[in-house]
Structures are given as structure tokens and as C-alpha cells.
Design a protein around this motif. Structure first.
Motif, PDB file in Angstrom:
ATOM      1  N   LYS A 227       0.816  -1.212   0.000  1.00 27.83           N
ATOM      2  CA  LYS A 227       0.000   0.000   0.000  1.00 27.83           C
ATOM      3  C   LYS A 227       0.853   1.267   0.000  1.00 27.83           C
ATOM      4  CE  LYS A 227      -4.006  -2.106   0.216  1.00 27.83           C
ATOM      5  NZ  LYS A 227      -5.004  -2.038  -0.860  1.00 27.83           N
ATOM      6  N   ASP A 228       2.048   1.194   0.588  1.00 27.08           N
ATOM      7  CA  ASP A 228       2.929   2.363   0.562  1.00 27.08           C
ATOM      8  C   ASP A 228       3.277   2.736  -0.883  1.00 27.08           C
ATOM      9  OD1 ASP A 228       2.953   2.548   3.296  1.00 27.08           O
ATOM     10  OD2 ASP A 228       4.811   1.424   3.548  1.00 27.08           O
ATOM     11  N   TYR A 229       3.459   1.731  -1.715  1.00 26.47           N
ATOM     12  CA  TYR A 229       3.749   1.960  -3.128  1.00 26.47           C
ATOM     13  C   TYR A 229       2.577   2.658  -3.809  1.00 26.47           C
ATOM     14  CZ  TYR A 229       4.243   0.594  -8.093  1.00 26.47           C
ATOM     15  OH  TYR A 229       4.317   0.574  -9.460  1.00 26.47           O
ATOM     16  N   LEU A 230       1.367   2.150  -3.595  1.00 26.55           N
ATOM     17  CA  LEU A 230       0.196   2.753  -4.220  1.00 26.55           C
ATOM     18  C   LEU A 230      -0.019   4.180  -3.733  1.00 26.55           C
ATOM     19  CD1 LEU A 230      -2.331  -0.238  -4.193  1.00 26.55           C
ATOM     20  CD2 LEU A 230      -0.884   0.563  -6.074  1.00 26.55           C
ATOM     21  N   HIS A 231       0.145   4.411  -2.433  1.00 25.91           N
ATOM     22  CA  HIS A 231      -0.023   5.769  -1.901  1.00 25.91           C
ATOM     23  C   HIS A 231       1.019   6.716  -2.493  1.00 25.91           C
ATOM     24  CE1 HIS A 231      -3.268   5.424   0.985  1.00 25.91           C
ATOM     25  NE2 HIS A 231      -2.774   4.265   1.405  1.00 25.91           N
ATOM     26  N   HIS A 232       2.226   6.219  -2.693  1.00 25.66           N
ATOM     27  CA  HIS A 232       3.259   7.058  -3.303  1.00 25.66           C
ATOM     28  C   HIS A 232       2.838   7.475  -4.716  1.00 25.66           C
ATOM     29  CE1 HIS A 232       7.429   8.499  -3.961  1.00 25.66           C
ATOM     30  NE2 HIS A 232       7.172   8.150  -5.215  1.00 25.66           N
ATOM     31  N   LEU A 233       2.303   6.542  -5.486  1.00 26.17           N
ATOM     32  CA  LEU A 233       1.870   6.875  -6.840  1.00 26.17           C
ATOM     33  C   LEU A 233       0.714   7.873  -6.823  1.00 26.17           C
ATOM     34  CD1 LEU A 233       1.986   3.383  -8.646  1.00 26.17           C
ATOM     35  CD2 LEU A 233       3.706   5.205  -8.664  1.00 26.17           C
ATOM     36  N   VAL A 234      -0.207   7.698  -5.889  1.00 26.76           N
ATOM     37  CA  VAL A 234      -1.324   8.642  -5.777  1.00 26.76           C
ATOM     38  C   VAL A 234      -0.805  10.049  -5.472  1.00 26.76           C
ATOM     39  CG1 VAL A 234      -3.340   9.286  -4.404  1.00 26.76           C
ATOM     40  CG2 VAL A 234      -3.023   6.901  -5.136  1.00 26.76           C
ATOM     41  N   ASN A 235       0.064  10.148  -4.484  1.00 22.35           N
ATOM     42  CA  ASN A 235       0.609  11.467  -4.115  1.00 22.35           C
ATOM     43  C   ASN A 235       1.410  12.073  -5.263  1.00 22.35           C
ATOM     44  OD1 ASN A 235      -0.511  11.263  -1.547  1.00 22.35           O
ATOM     45  ND2 ASN A 235       1.319  10.318  -0.671  1.00 22.35           N
ATOM     46  N   LEU A 236       2.139  11.222  -5.984  1.00 17.86           N
ATOM     47  CA  LEU A 236       2.928  11.706  -7.115  1.00 17.86           C
ATOM     48  C   LEU A 236       2.015  12.232  -8.218  1.00 17.86           C
ATOM     49  CD1 LEU A 236       5.734  11.990  -8.446  1.00 17.86           C
ATOM     50  CD2 LEU A 236       5.494   9.622  -9.249  1.00 17.86           C
ATOM     51  N   ALA A 237       0.943  11.489  -8.519  1.00 20.96           N
ATOM     52  CA  ALA A 237      -0.003  11.937  -9.538  1.00 20.96           C
ATOM     53  C   ALA A 237      -0.672  13.240  -9.124  1.00 20.96           C
ATOM     54  CB  ALA A 237      -1.051  10.856  -9.792  1.00 20.96           C
ATOM     55  N   ARG A 238      -1.068  13.340  -7.871  1.00 24.66           N
ATOM     56  CA  ARG A 238      -1.721  14.569  -7.390  1.00 24.66           C
ATOM     57  C   ARG A 238      -0.756  15.761  -7.458  1.00 24.66           C
ATOM     58  NH1 ARG A 238      -6.778  13.698  -8.072  1.00 24.66           N
ATOM     59  NH2 ARG A 238      -7.791  12.166  -6.720  1.00 24.66           N
ATOM     60  N   SER A 239       0.509  15.522  -7.187  1.00 28.70           N
ATOM     61  CA  SER A 239       1.468  16.629  -7.192  1.00 28.70           C
ATOM     62  C   SER A 239       1.619  17.237  -8.579  1.00 28.70           C
ATOM     63  CB  SER A 239       2.837  16.153  -6.672  1.00 28.70           C
ATOM     64  OG  SER A 239       3.470  15.281  -7.601  1.00 28.70           O
ATOM     65  N   HIS A 240       1.394  16.412  -9.620  1.00 27.65           N
ATOM     66  CA  HIS A 240       1.525  16.919 -10.989  1.00 27.65           C
ATOM     67  C   HIS A 240       0.187  17.304 -11.613  1.00 27.65           C
ATOM     68  CE1 HIS A 240       5.787  16.065 -11.448  1.00 27.65           C
ATOM     69  NE2 HIS A 240       5.599  14.850 -10.959  1.00 27.65           N
ATOM     70  N   LEU A 241      -0.888  16.611 -11.230  1.00 25.14           N
ATOM     71  CA  LEU A 241      -2.166  16.794 -11.912  1.00 25.14           C
ATOM     72  C   LEU A 241      -3.216  17.496 -11.064  1.00 25.14           C
ATOM     73  CD1 LEU A 241      -2.438  13.265 -13.597  1.00 25.14           C
ATOM     74  CD2 LEU A 241      -1.434  15.355 -14.537  1.00 25.14           C
ATOM     75  N   GLY A 242      -2.949  17.671  -9.775  1.00 21.62           N
ATOM     76  CA  GLY A 242      -3.907  18.357  -8.917  1.00 21.62           C
ATOM     77  C   GLY A 242      -4.974  17.429  -8.375  1.00 21.62           C
ATOM     78  N   ASP A 243      -5.941  18.015  -7.680  1.00 23.43           N
ATOM     79  CA  ASP A 243      -6.960  17.243  -6.974  1.00 23.43           C
ATOM     80  C   ASP A 243      -8.261  17.081  -7.745  1.00 23.43           C
ATOM     81  OD1 ASP A 243      -5.251  16.980  -4.792  1.00 23.43           O
ATOM     82  OD2 ASP A 243      -5.951  18.862  -3.878  1.00 23.43           O
ATOM     83  N   ASP A 244      -8.406  17.733  -8.908  1.00 26.73           N
ATOM     84  CA  ASP A 244      -9.683  17.709  -9.621  1.00 26.73           C
ATOM     85  C   ASP A 244      -9.854  16.513 -10.547  1.00 26.73           C
ATOM     86  OD1 ASP A 244     -10.607  20.077  -8.444  1.00 26.73           O
ATOM     87  OD2 ASP A 244      -9.519  21.304  -9.894  1.00 26.73           O
ATOM     88  N   ILE A 245      -8.779  15.853 -10.897  1.00 24.35           N
ATOM     89  CA  ILE A 245      -8.872  14.698 -11.788  1.00 24.35           C
ATOM     90  C   ILE A 245      -9.215  13.446 -10.990  1.00 24.35           C
ATOM     91  CG2 ILE A 245      -6.407  14.160 -11.612  1.00 24.35           C
ATOM     92  CD1 ILE A 245      -8.575  13.742 -14.766  1.00 24.35           C
ATOM     93  N   ILE A 246     -10.053  12.585 -11.552  1.00 19.20           N
ATOM     94  CA  ILE A 246     -10.390  11.312 -10.909  1.00 19.20           C
ATOM     95  C   ILE A 246      -9.241  10.340 -11.130  1.00 19.20           C
ATOM     96  CG2 ILE A 246     -11.947   9.320 -10.926  1.00 19.20           C
ATOM     97  CD1 ILE A 246     -14.171  11.217 -11.853  1.00 19.20           C
ATOM     98  N   LEU A 247      -8.688   9.823 -10.039  1.00 21.67           N
ATOM     99  CA  LEU A 247      -7.723   8.742 -10.116  1.00 21.67           C
ATOM    100  C   LEU A 247      -8.462   7.424  -9.883  1.00 21.67           C
ATOM    101  CD1 LEU A 247      -4.754  10.220  -8.030  1.00 21.67           C
ATOM    102  CD2 LEU A 247      -5.161  10.392 -10.501  1.00 21.67           C
ATOM    103  N   TYR A 248      -8.031   6.365 -10.578  1.00 23.94           N
ATOM    104  CA  TYR A 248      -8.727   5.087 -10.410  1.00 23.94           C
ATOM    105  C   TYR A 248      -7.751   3.921 -10.461  1.00 23.94           C
ATOM    106  CZ  TYR A 248      -8.699   4.227 -15.567  1.00 23.94           C
ATOM    107  OH  TYR A 248      -8.349   4.017 -16.881  1.00 23.94           O
ATOM    108  N   THR A 249      -8.187   2.804  -9.918  1.00 27.10           N
ATOM    109  CA  THR A 249      -7.458   1.542 -10.028  1.00 27.10           C
ATOM    110  C   THR A 249      -8.343   0.546 -10.753  1.00 27.10           C
ATOM    111  OG1 THR A 249      -8.276   0.821  -7.863  1.00 27.10           O
ATOM    112  CG2 THR A 249      -6.106   1.880  -7.928  1.00 27.10           C
ATOM    113  N   THR A 250      -7.714  -0.456 -11.347  1.00 27.40           N
ATOM    114  CA  THR A 250      -8.444  -1.578 -11.959  1.00 27.40           C
ATOM    115  C   THR A 250      -7.911  -2.868 -11.354  1.00 27.40           C
ATOM    116  OG1 THR A 250      -8.870  -0.462 -14.069  1.00 27.40           O
ATOM    117  CG2 THR A 250      -8.862  -2.874 -14.078  1.00 27.40           C
TER     118      THR A 250
END
Length: 678
Positions: A227-250
Motif C-alpha cells: 500500500k505504501d507503493y500505491l499511496h506514493h503513486l497517488v501522491n505523485l499523480a496529485r502533485s503533478h495533476l492536482g486534486d480535480d482529476i479522478i484517479l482510479y485503479t483496476t
């Protein structure tokens, strides 16, 4: 003009027929005052509601969100009827053609992966041109009013070499722990996403672009639970794309995979995939447990329209009507789905992936990625599956579907007579002396800097009067061995020095599962009569890959026609059979009057790689099957003379003829063969 002034003008206009004057009766003036109050109240309400409506439209414009267990686009409920169409499997000249066919199918969204290895084939060497021009592809989706679900990995699977990871990651020391919170691995991901995500940031939906959702990793629950890996990717995506985009997993639609692969809460939306025909609604019900209340619209983010095929298998086919029925089961209850694939395309070059349930059970994917998708490899849309799916989608689409375009024209340009240009080993002596990498023991292809294609290993040994026994415990993926006319290492009346040559082919790295860390080449010691053979030279064979400059320009100096070869994926030992065929380049030309799509038929040939006008159209292996022909899109061709070059690894067709034909063929080879691996 405010409302009171507007009403004063309107009430005293000739249109109303009432004009205030000094001679007007008092009742008229009274009526006018009452009417003024009445109309003032009515117009105030209308004006206020208009302002509120305008404000609501402004607030919801370019807004894509999830609430009430539904997707909402610009303030209105929205159903995703999408499809995977990978820009890296279709030539840029055909992107618009394939997207228009996707729209004619009824799709309103395109889902695509982003393969890291295509964009950074060597560390620090970035490529966003040609077939790697992802920004142009996304802009084209926007132009055609198609939303985008973007899947930037860093791992993508996709039946693509190494699941989209660059092969140079395998050369890092100490070894990286991919798909984990290993700091060394994450630093490289940070660097890659730090380049990619800012490039596509302006194309997010709330900024006026087509991207409505961005996926984190890919089916991670089928691999691990870091989960630390997934949280890192989420934080990394938010740092570049902001909070308005929907992030998703499959993740697969089981409790185990969802528990491991999702991030509970409303930070990331959890989507599911499952086998076509499986009852989706119990899975969608379980999906809700992994999303916040009201944040779980039912979405199958990989609705399988077909399946992949490996070399040596019968081509995968699925029934059109049952596939359409399964889709209707989702759409009829307001579910959303993304067809995987809408259009498969082609694994041009050396980028096909592979699978292995066990390390020794290696299966490489075909060059064709047709996938039995509704839009065929060459873009055909007249098949039963396209018609059946389109009929279902039309029932649940808000607007009428665009007309279906005609299939692109295809031409069989006929017989192409080839000539042997040179043995692969014509430059061996010179190159082994000047360009080879030397090492006490064999090294991997990645360590030699040869990420795709072929690597030649050379050593010397002292032959014995009663012969020698050669053994290689571990080689990936396919080795061909030569030594002084015999593979079982010849007898000699007296001790003499002999040269040993081993050509290893990388047939595609595993893209899924626990054996994905798939280094290529000789991965163990080479044993001669039970003792390690030392002092090796490794020579990369330079053949151009997808989106690379042409490299196929061997200098022909010396023939090695007396060398005999054998190929195997089992332990290489002295009792193997011998085939007198020789590895060689063959070349021929053909004339095109009208440029259209075509296919190159390799019936009768053994195994190899083909180039048309210096473009690597992929691997052929009709002797193993099932793919007989390689797709040649029209943009590769030109009017007039066109040149075909092939590297044949086994045995040439007796007449040295390749035929240009007008259709695909998946009927070659022996069926249900296994490819055991060292």
C-alpha cells in the motif's frame, strides 16, 4: 439597463398599448402601477433563475465527477461506453481512422496505456515523436469529442514487452524491486512521471482537454499488496495533476484482488474487471465496499471482447452474440464498460510480450494483436462482433451513432522473389575483434546494452578426440549453437582449438505475474564436459526496433556457410539434431502502383524478422503458427519500388518467395505445441 428600467420602457411602449399621460383616467394609472408591480415580480423571478442557471452551467462546465453512484459530466449523468485503443499499436497516420471507427461503434471514450519503454528506451533518452507522440493522439481524441481514460502505469501489462517497463531497469545494481516501495525504483518512477504527467496536464478535462480519469498502476491486487507503493503513486499523480482529476485503479473482481489493489475511501475510485459472461452485478455490489458511499458507479474497465494468442496456439476467438449479450447485461442496468480491446492493432518491432505460468513454461505473444476485437487489426468493421456490439450500444446511447465507414482497401501485390544478401556472420571476425564486449562469464543482454533482438556469444575451447558435451542450464529465450560443422562438438584426432558461437534471441519479456523479472540472454555458466567455459565475447546484433532509425546495414565480408546450426529451448547438449540451414539476410523488391494496406505471407519460411522499407513489421514464425502473414499498413509503403528484407533464422522457403496478399491468415503451424524454457 436594470429590471425596473426595462419594465418601465416595456410598459410604456406601444406594444402594450398603455401610455401614461395627464389625461389618463386614474384607473388606468392604477392598473398600470399594479401591472408594473406584477411584471416586476415575474421578471425578477425569471431574471434571477436565468442568472442561477448561468452560474450553474459555469460551475459544471468541464467538470467530470462521481456522485450518487454515477458518473457526471458537466452536471448531467453520464455513462461511459469506452474502448481500449493503443496509440503505440497503430501508425499515427491511422489514428484518426481507427478513432472514427470507434465512434461508429458507439464509443464515447478511449482508454489507452502509456508504455514507459517506448518513451524512454534507454535511460535518459526520451521519445515523444512519431508513434510515441502521445500528446498528438490525445489532442486528436479531443478533436473527435472522445473522452480519455489514461493508464500511465508505470506498469501496464498490456501483452507488451516487460509490461511497459524499460529493459534497462534490469541492468541496475543492486537489482530493483519493481512494483514496490523500493526507494531506488520509486526515484526512477518519480523521474519518469515528472516528465510524462506535466506533458498531459493541460489535456485534463477540467482544463478543457479530454482526459477524465487517470489510472494508478494496473491490476496491482493480482501481484502484491504494498500500500505504501500505491499511496506514493497517488501522491505523485496529485502533485503533478492536482486534486480535480479522478484517479482510479483496476483490479480483478474478487475480494482478494480488490483488498490488495485498492485504496479505500474517496481518494481513488476502484474499478473492476472480470471474465466476459460472468454475472457482473454481484461483482459491482462488492465493488461498492471498496469505494466511499455514493462513489461507486458500476464500471468494468476491461470488458474483454476477445483474448490474446501465443505462438503455437490456435488463434483466440470469442462468440459475437454472447459478447454482445454480456455487454447488454451491464448497460441495461445503467452500468458502464470499457471494451478491451475495441481495436487491438499490431506489436510492431520487438515489443510483443509473453506469459509464463511457470518459469519453464514460456509463451511469447504473436506479432498481431488483433485480439478478435470488433475493429480488426487492419481496421475492418464488417465483422459479426462489430455489428452485434454496435446494435447493443445503439440501444443505450443518448444520441444516434455515426455511420459505419467502409473497410480500408487492401491489395495483394503478388510474388516477391528474394535473394540471399549475406550470412548473418559475414562480419563476425571483424566485429568480434573490434566491437564485442569481453567478460570471464557470459553476461545478460541488458548488461550488454542489447535490450531487444539478438546477442551473439563467442568463446573458444579445446576439442577432444572423443568429442565434448555442452550444457547451458539457463538461457532466455532461444539459443542457436554452432561449432565447426557439428553441434555435438566434433571429434578430433588431436587436441585443437575450436570456436563456439551461440546466438540468443529475445522473443519478448514476460509482462504479467511473478516471473516478470525476465532478463534475456545466457543467464548461467556454460558448461563444457561439466566444467564452466570461460573467456566470452558478446556481440550485439543491431536491428532496428519500433520508432528507431533503421539499423539493418550489415557489411558483408566473410561467409560462414560451413557453420551448422541447431535451435532449442531445452538444455543444450550434445545429442541434439543438426539442421544445415544457415542464418541469413534475404532481400527483394516489389512495385506498388496504388498504395493500400497489404500483408506479407511467409508460408513455407521458418522463423525470423521482417522489414519493409526499413520499418520493422515484426516477427514471423509460420512453422510454429498460427500467424502466417504480417500486416503492412499503407503508410509504410510508397508508389514505385518497395524493399523487403528478412532475417531468416531456420530454413528459407525453397523458392525464396514471399507473397503480398490482401488478407490475414491464422491457420499456420502445428497446434498446441509447448515451448519449454531453460
Amino acid at each position: 439597463m436594470d429590471i425596473r428600467a426595462l419594465l418601465s420602457f416595456w410598459l410604456t411602449s406601444p406594444v402594450l398599448g398603455i401610455r401614461a399621460s395627464t389625461c389618463s383616467p386614474s384607473w388606468v394609472l392604477l392598473w398600470e402601477d399594479e401591472m408594473f408591480v406584477l411584471f416586476y415580480e415575474i421578471f425578477s423571478a425569471i431574471f434571477s433563475s436565468h442568472v442561477v442557471l448561468e452560474q450553474a452551467v459555469a460551475v459544471n462546465k468541464n467538470k467530470f465527477e462521481i456522485k450518487d453512484d454515477m458518473f457526471w459530466k458537466d452536471g448531467k449523468p453520464f455513462r461511459i461506453i469506452g474502448g481500449d485503443l493503443h496509440y503505440f499499436r497503430t501508425l499515427p497516420q491511422y489514428w484518426e481512422d481507427r478513432l472514427l471507427r470507434a465512434k461508429a461503434l458507439g464509443l464515447n471514450a478511449i482508454q489507452t496505456y502509456v508504455p514507459w519503454n517506448l518513451h524512454e528506451p534507454k535511460e535518459g533518452q526520451l521519445d515523444f515523436d512519431g508513434i510515441a507522440d502521445i500528446v498528438s493522439f490525445l489532442e486528436l481524441c479531443h478533436k473527435l469529442d472522445l473522452l480519455v481514460l489514461l493508464r500511465p502505469g508505470p506498469y501496464i501489462c498490456a501483452e507488451w514487452d516487460f509490461g511497459g517497463f524499460p529493459a534497462w531497469l534490469l541492468s541496475k545494481e543492486p537489482a530493483l524491486k519493481l512494483r514496490s516501495s523500493d526507494p531506488a525504483y520509486l526515484a526512477l518512477v518519480d523521474s519518469w512521471w515528472g516528465i510524462l504527467l506535466p506533458k498531459i496536464d493541460h489535456l485534463l478535462y477540467h482544463k478543457g482537454g479530454p482526459i477524465v480519469m487517470v489510472q494508478i498502476e494496473n491490476e496491482f491486487g493480482s501481484y502484491g499488496d504494498d500500500k505504501d507503493y500505491l499511496h506514493h503513486l497517488v501522491n505523485l499523480a496529485r502533485s503533478h495533476l492536482g486534486d480535480d482529476i479522478i484517479l482510479y485503479t483496476t483490479d480483478g473482481g474478487t475480494r482478494d484482488t480488490l483488498t490488495k489493489g485498492t485504496i479505500r475511501g474517496d481518494t481513488v475510485f476502484s474499478a473492476v474487471d472480470f471474465s466476459t459472461g460472468e454475472d457482473p452485478w454481484p461483482i459491482f455490489k462488492m465493488q461498492k465496499e471498496y469505494n466511499a458511499p455514493g462513489k461507486s458507479p458500476p464500471l468494468s474497465s476491461e470488458f474483454y471482447t476477445g483474448w490474446l494468442t501465443h505462438w503455437g496456439e490456435i488463434i483466440a476467438k470469442t462468440d459475437a452474440n454472447s459478447t454482445a449479450s454480456a455487454l447488454e447485461n451491464i448497460l441495461s442496468r445503467n452500468g458502464s464498460a470499457v471494451l478491451y480491446m475495441a481495436h487491438g492493432g499490431t506489436n510492431f518491432g520487438f515489443y510483443n510480450g509473453a506469459n509464463a505460468a511457470q518459469e519453464s513454461d514460456y509463451n511469447a505473444d504473436l506479432t498481431s494483436y488483433d485480439y478478435d476485437a470488433p475493429i480488426s487489426e487492419s481496421g475492418d468493421v464488417d465483422g459479426a462482433k462489430f455489428k452485434a456490439l454496435r446494435a447493443v450500444i445503439a440501444k443505450y446511447s443518448a444520441a444516434s451513432l455515426p455511420p459505419v465507414p467502409l473497410n480500408n482497401e487492401k491489395t495483394g501485390y503478388g510474388r516477391i522473389k528474394l535473394e540471399k544478401a549475406a550470412s548473418l556472420f559475414d562480419t563476425l571476425d571483424n566485429d568480434l575483434s573490434t566491437k564485442a564486449i569481453e567478460s570471464e562469464n557470459p553476461i545478460s543482454m541488458e548488461a550488454a546494452g542489447q535490450m531487444f533482438g539478438f546477442l551473439l556469444y563467442a568463446s573458444e575451447y579445446t576439442s577432444k578426440g572423443n568429442g565434448n558435451t555442452l550444457s547451458i542450464p539457463k538461457v532466455h529465450d532461444r539459443a542457436q549453437v554452432w561449432s565447426n560443422k557439428q553441434v555435438n562438438l566434433p571429434n578430433a584426432e588431436c587436441a585443437s582449438t575450436s570456436r563456439l558461437l551461440i546466438l540468443v534471441e529475445n522473443m519478448g519479456r514476460i509482462n504479467y505475474g511473478q516471473y516478470m523479472f525476465d532478463s534475456k540472454g545466457i543467464l548461467s555458466a556454460v558448461y563444457l564436459d561439466g566444467k564452466p567455459l570461460l573467456k566470452w565475447k558478446m556481440l550485439p546484433i543491431p536491428l532496428g526496433n519500433l520508432n528507431e532509425s533503421p539499423k539493418i546495414s550489415p557489411v558483408f565480408k566473410k561467409s560462414y556457410s560451413d557453420l551448422i546450426r541447431v535451435s532449442t529451448r531445452k538444455s543444450l547438449k550434445s545429442d541434439l539434431g543438426v539442421n544445415s540451414a544457415e542464418l541469413a539476410f534475404y532481400t527483394g523488391s516489389f512495385v506498388v502502383d496504388k498504395v493500400t494496406d497489404t500483408y506479407m505471407s511467409f508460408n513455407g519460411w521458418g522463423k525470423g524478422v521482417a522489414f519493409v522499407n526499413d520499418f520493422n513489421i515484426g516477427r514471423y514464425w509460420p512453422s510454429f503458427g498460427p500467424q502466417c502473414n504480417l500486416y503492412v499498413p499503407a503508410p509504410i509503403l510508397q508508389r514505385g519500388k518497395n524493399v523487403l528484407v528478412i532475417l531468416e533464422l531456420e530454413s528459407p522457403q525453397p523458392e525464396l518467395v514471399v507473397r503480398s496478399v490482401d488478407q490475414q491468415d491464422f491457420t499456420c503451424g502445428s497446434k498446441h505445441l509447448s515451448m519449454p524454457r531453460l
